[in-house]
Motif scaffolding. Sequence first.
Motif, PDB file in Angstrom:
ATOM      1  N   LYS A 370     -40.133  51.639 -29.772  1.00 16.07           N
ATOM      2  CA  LYS A 370     -40.089  50.219 -29.416  1.00 16.07           C
ATOM      3  C   LYS A 370     -39.358  50.063 -28.093  1.00 16.07           C
ATOM      4  CE  LYS A 370     -36.200  49.509 -32.620  1.00 16.07           C
ATOM      5  NZ  LYS A 370     -35.714  48.745 -33.783  1.00 16.07           N
ATOM      6  N   LYS A 371     -39.676  49.002 -27.411  1.00 14.39           N
ATOM      7  CA  LYS A 371     -39.195  48.811 -26.045  1.00 14.39           C
ATOM      8  C   LYS A 371     -37.668  48.827 -25.919  1.00 14.39           C
ATOM      9  CE  LYS A 371     -40.609  46.371 -21.921  1.00 14.39           C
ATOM     10  NZ  LYS A 371     -41.581  45.395 -21.379  1.00 14.39           N
ATOM     11  N   GLU A 375     -35.642  51.207 -23.366  1.00 13.27           N
ATOM     12  CA  GLU A 375     -34.786  50.610 -22.335  1.00 13.27           C
ATOM     13  C   GLU A 375     -33.355  51.140 -22.457  1.00 13.27           C
ATOM     14  OE1 GLU A 375     -37.018  46.302 -21.639  1.00 13.27           O
ATOM     15  OE2 GLU A 375     -35.414  46.475 -23.131  1.00 13.27           O
ATOM     16  N   THR A 401     -48.883  53.270 -28.068  1.00 10.99           N
ATOM     17  CA  THR A 401     -47.768  52.336 -27.835  1.00 10.99           C
ATOM     18  C   THR A 401     -46.619  53.042 -27.142  1.00 10.99           C
ATOM     19  OG1 THR A 401     -48.354  51.045 -29.800  1.00 10.99           O
ATOM     20  CG2 THR A 401     -46.102  50.809 -28.958  1.00 10.99           C
ATOM     21  N   LYS A 404     -47.494  53.713 -23.465  1.00 18.13           N
ATOM     22  CA  LYS A 404     -47.510  52.450 -22.720  1.00 18.13           C
ATOM     23  C   LYS A 404     -46.091  51.983 -22.406  1.00 18.13           C
ATOM     24  CE  LYS A 404     -49.014  47.612 -23.168  1.00 18.13           C
ATOM     25  NZ  LYS A 404     -47.653  47.023 -23.185  1.00 18.13           N
ATOM     26  N   GLU A 405     -45.212  51.994 -23.412  1.00 20.94           N
ATOM     27  CA  GLU A 405     -43.839  51.533 -23.199  1.00 20.94           C
ATOM     28  C   GLU A 405     -43.095  52.453 -22.236  1.00 20.94           C
ATOM     29  OE1 GLU A 405     -42.910  48.758 -24.112  1.00 20.94           O
ATOM     30  OE2 GLU A 405     -43.896  48.181 -25.963  1.00 20.94           O
ATOM     31  N   GLU A 408     -44.039  51.783 -18.640  1.00 22.48           N
ATOM     32  CA  GLU A 408     -43.503  50.528 -18.100  1.00 22.48           C
ATOM     33  C   GLU A 408     -42.034  50.662 -17.704  1.00 22.48           C
ATOM     34  OE1 GLU A 408     -44.167  47.436 -20.926  1.00 22.48           O
ATOM     35  OE2 GLU A 408     -46.342  47.409 -20.659  1.00 22.48           O
ATOM     36  N   ILE A 409     -41.336  51.596 -18.326  1.00 16.92           N
ATOM     37  CA  ILE A 409     -39.886  51.698 -18.123  1.00 16.92           C
ATOM     38  C   ILE A 409     -39.500  52.871 -17.223  1.00 16.92           C
ATOM     39  CG2 ILE A 409     -37.686  52.057 -19.338  1.00 16.92           C
ATOM     40  CD1 ILE A 409     -39.030  50.618 -21.749  1.00 16.92           C
TER      41      ILE A 409
END
Length: 461
Positions: A370-371, A375, A401, A404-405, A408-409
């Motif tokens: 999870k994001k 992070e 997923t 993808k996450e 993005e980070i």
Amino acid sequence: MMATPIQPFSEIEPSKLEAITPSQFITFTMQNTLKNRLHLCSPLLRIAVLDSPLHSADKSPVISAMIVPKDRETDWNFCTKSGHMQLLFKFHGLISRLILIGNIPPVRGPFAYKRPSVTDRTNQEILENELKPLLLSLHPKSSSLCDNGLPGTLFLKDDDDVAYRVTVDEIRGPIVGEILVEDIQLLGYDDRNKQLRRRLRFQRMPQVLQSQAILVAITGNNEATTPTDLESLRKIESVRFEANTQILVHPYLIPMVWGLAKVASHLDMLLKPRALCLGVGGGVLLNFLDTEMGFEVTGVESDRVVLDVATEYFGLNKTGSIRLVVGDAIFMIENVLPNYPPARFDVVFVDLDSSEAENGFCAPPPEFIKKPVFEGLRSAIDDGGVVIMNEAHLNQVLYATMVKELKEIFHKVFLVYVEDIENRVVIATVSPPSPVGIGNVFLMKLKSKFRNTYISSIDEL
């Protein structure tokens, strides 16, 4: 080892076996009326029936059976629900009902197991044919029929690579549950080159090797003995056994460490790079990073007993320089690390897996993907650093997923396939890498540790 309680067949409600009920697990005993007693020789037989949690009512059920190897009745793979569940998932959800037939497990399992020298296939086929009436009675009513008009059963074998196995210790941790330390001798090597290993397993995922290391036999003079078979070595009173963590033998750990090549230019500039290891197990990776690669290492493990086992049986932290933290890795990533920005790491290794066999083995666990977690990882890594994760058995949605996450980070995401097993290694770099010079000392040290490199098989996602 604690096996699942068994009840007599007469106490089983017949209707429970007439249809596939997802995750249903039934065990019972019955009289052994077999004529062939070479493998199944106890007066009573233990029968276990497990229905897949993945079975679809729209499909005709596929029924499989397995004869529990003699003298392995107390192995977690064959006497616990978690073990049966992993056997079922091993076949990728294709089986609707798995039936295991074995001797009654002794109250205390055999201390050692020695693999039979040969397998009589003819005798095995005779036994399988003799078991067919029993298996027919355990088929659901909706089973598909074979050419002879009867439901068919696919017999399975759970082959492993063990020639000899001995239990070293059984311990229970408050978080991970039952823990097993075992010494084994691998199949397929000549008498002068026996391959010995020390392994760590958890009952919650019995088919998963949490850790393994080379096992070395040491004499009273602190000298390694001439390689020979484990059974003979154990009879020598002056011999003791130690785990050698200077060489990595766990298949996915090698490409995980090779992932450091992606940030070799950054690591080469540091006097002592800092590594955070989420998930300790036997501590083999932590020891290797500490003693062989010159890292300052911090390890996070949820169960204090696991750290005690790693220290006693795998020599974790012999140098005394590894920092060990007891706590939940996800909680620490989300709530602790962001509040301490000066305590940043150059590398974060993630070796965490799911805790429930009913959900199937996967690494990292779904709650990790999870994001906010990614992070938190990013905030804990210094510029020029990297996160390296062991990935296995994630379904396509979870895997997509995760990628993808991460994209993005992090700056770039890479993938390494691991030879001969289903694990993969995912690498996410924080920033664009600097060119690796010819005289890069860190990369040369990395190459010196492994004969087969993975640098050419690291693909960008």
